[in-house]
Design a protein around this motif. Structure first.
Motif, short mmCIF file in Angstrom:
data_model
loop_
_atom_site.label_atom_id
_atom_site.label_comp_id
_atom_site.label_asym_id
_atom_site.label_seq_id
_atom_site.Cartn_x
_atom_site.Cartn_y
_atom_site.Cartn_z
N UNK A 165 0.69 -1.24 0.10
CA UNK A 165 0.04 -0.09 0.12
C UNK A 165 1.02 1.31 0.10
N UNK A 166 1.98 1.10 0.94
CA UNK A 166 2.72 2.65 0.90
C UNK A 166 3.55 2.66 -0.42
N UNK A 167 3.97 1.48 -1.03
CA UNK A 167 4.79 1.39 -2.14
C UNK A 167 3.97 1.82 -3.34
N UNK A 168 2.60 1.53 -3.65
CA UNK A 168 2.00 1.98 -4.62
C UNK A 168 1.35 3.37 -4.51
N UNK A 169 1.19 3.92 -3.25
CA UNK A 169 0.97 5.32 -2.80
C UNK A 169 2.10 6.14 -3.37
N UNK A 170 3.41 5.77 -2.98
CA UNK A 170 4.51 6.42 -3.31
C UNK A 170 4.64 6.46 -4.92
N UNK A 171 4.62 5.33 -5.59
CA UNK A 171 4.66 5.17 -6.94
C UNK A 171 3.43 6.02 -7.51
N UNK A 172 2.30 5.99 -7.14
CA UNK A 172 1.14 6.78 -7.58
C UNK A 172 1.76 8.44 -7.66
N UNK A 173 2.17 8.78 -6.51
CA UNK A 173 2.44 10.15 -6.42
C UNK A 173 3.64 10.48 -7.49
N UNK A 174 4.55 9.56 -7.75
CA UNK A 174 5.53 9.85 -8.69
C UNK A 174 5.27 9.88 -10.05
N UNK A 175 4.06 9.17 -10.29
CA UNK A 175 3.68 8.90 -11.72
C UNK A 175 2.80 9.98 -12.02
N UNK A 176 1.66 10.26 -11.20
CA UNK A 176 0.83 11.21 -11.40
C UNK A 176 0.84 12.57 -10.78
N UNK A 177 1.56 12.44 -10.04
CA UNK A 177 1.90 13.84 -9.05
C UNK A 177 0.80 14.03 -8.02
N UNK A 178 0.98 14.95 -7.15
CA UNK A 178 -0.15 15.28 -6.14
C UNK A 178 -1.02 16.16 -6.71
N UNK A 179 -2.48 16.08 -6.33
CA UNK A 179 -3.41 16.93 -6.89
C UNK A 179 -4.22 17.52 -5.86
N UNK A 180 -4.39 18.81 -5.68
CA UNK A 180 -5.03 19.53 -4.79
C UNK A 180 -6.77 19.76 -5.25
N UNK A 181 -7.50 19.85 -4.14
CA UNK A 181 -8.76 19.93 -4.66
C UNK A 181 -9.03 21.62 -4.97
N UNK A 182 -9.78 21.82 -6.07
CA UNK A 182 -10.10 22.81 -6.53
C UNK A 182 -11.38 23.25 -6.45
N UNK A 183 -11.77 24.56 -7.02
CA UNK A 183 -13.15 25.10 -7.07
C UNK A 183 -13.91 24.20 -8.02
#
Length: 336
Positions: free
Chosen positions: A64-82
């Protein structure tokens, strides 16, 4: 699934993915970036397989931690917007309400019929009324200017609206949160609300003042009860998902319906805010009864149009009220 064999077969891929993630701040070659993406996708699928067929807390936690880190590296973080908020209120929330209509519309009909039946029973049986309270207390509640009428003006409008909103949001939240317990707590919440409303109907009808009671309840009660019915329907649907998840795995089905339920809790909080404002400012106002009831009817019609017009259109376009696919964990395909 043989967990040891599965782990041995894929450990090298997981170690390689971890090594690439440690280097993600450095410059990766094009081939290494492609490898990172491919390993991320495979590991996410393997994590889904482990969760459904061979749960192992330590291994699942690592992946789970590995996939979460990989996801962040692949798609980047995204902040909620209006834009996310706009999408939620114009598509996700009304679509979720529309999708669950087969649960909350029957709930509303049964609740209304039972309320009318119990109210008539209380009004027609003085001995039942005396079992509820002493005669002087009954007179105090139902007389002109009694507690049923003064309740809505017992506090300043703003404070009263906030109190009502908080209480109703808690009721809706409990229905949504505890629906997973096979829906039984939801039925208890509905029963308590039905009995309270039926008591008011019956007692005021016995005093020939039912018109006054309905004039006080309908302005805010139509929208308020509809929100409670929607929450109860979603809770019952969540409870049924535990019993029958359909073609999905039970964990996947509960995750999907649970995420939608959390979103609906947010949406219903805004609906209940509107009903709370009506209850605090319109119900105890000096407006004629017809005007107060008309405001409640307009609010109810607006919400139903929002669900059955906007929600139907969004549901037809594929909206479910769940998170967007890009924001959900990858899942392995499941045979029907």
């Amino acid at each position: 699934m043989d967990l040891d064999v599965f782990t041995a077969a894929h450990r090298a891929e997981w170690d390689r993915l971890e090594a690439l993630l440690r280097r993600r701040r450095a410059r990766l070659s094009g081939a290494e970036v492609d490898e990172l993406v491919a390993l991320y996708q495979r590991t996410a699928t393997q994590l889904s397989q482990l969760r459904s067929s061979a749960p192992d807390p330590a291994l699942i936690n690592r992946l789970t931690n590995l996939v979460a880190r990989a996801r962040s590296a692949v798609v980047g973080t995204r902040k909620a917007t209006w834009r996310d908020a706009l999408h939620f209120f114009t598509a996700a929330f009304p679509a979720a309400c529309y999708r669950t209509r087969r649960w909350w519309v029957p709930t509303a009909l049964v609740f209304t019929l039972l309320t009318a039946a119990f109210g008539w029973w209380i009004a027609a049986n003085p001995e039942v009324q005396l079992a509820m309270a002493a005669p002087e207390q009954l007179r105090e509640m139902t007389r002109p200017g009694g507690s049923y009428e003064t309740y809505y003006s017992s506090s300043p409008a703003a404070a009263f609206s906030a109190q009502v909103w908080t209480n109703n949001a808690q009721v809706a939240g409990l229905s949504l949160a505890f629906g997973v317990l096979l829906g039984l707590p939801v039925l208890w919440v509905l029963l308590q609300n039905m009995l309270n409303l039926a008591a008011g109907v019956g007692l005021m009808a016995s005093a020939d003042r039912l018109d006054v009671f309905l004039g006080l309840v309908l302005p805010h009660g139509l929208l308020e009860l509809t929100a409670v019915f929607v929450a109860a329907g979603v809770g019952l649907r969540l409870g049924w998902t535990v019993i029958d998840p359909g073609p999905r795995t039970r964990s996947s089905a509960l995750a999907q319906e649970g995420r939608a339920a959390i979103g609906m809790a947010v949406g219903l909080a805004f609906v209940l805010l509107v009903s709370g404002l009506i209850e605090g400012f319109v119900t105890p106002s000096g407006l004629p009864t017809w005007a107060r009831v008309a405001i409640g009817v307009l609010a109810e019609v607006a919400f139903l149009a929002y669900v059955f017009v906007v929600g139907r259109r969004a549901a037809a376009a594929g909206e479910t009220g769940d998170l967007a696919a890009a924001d959900r964990a990858a899942e392995a395909p499941v045979a029907a």
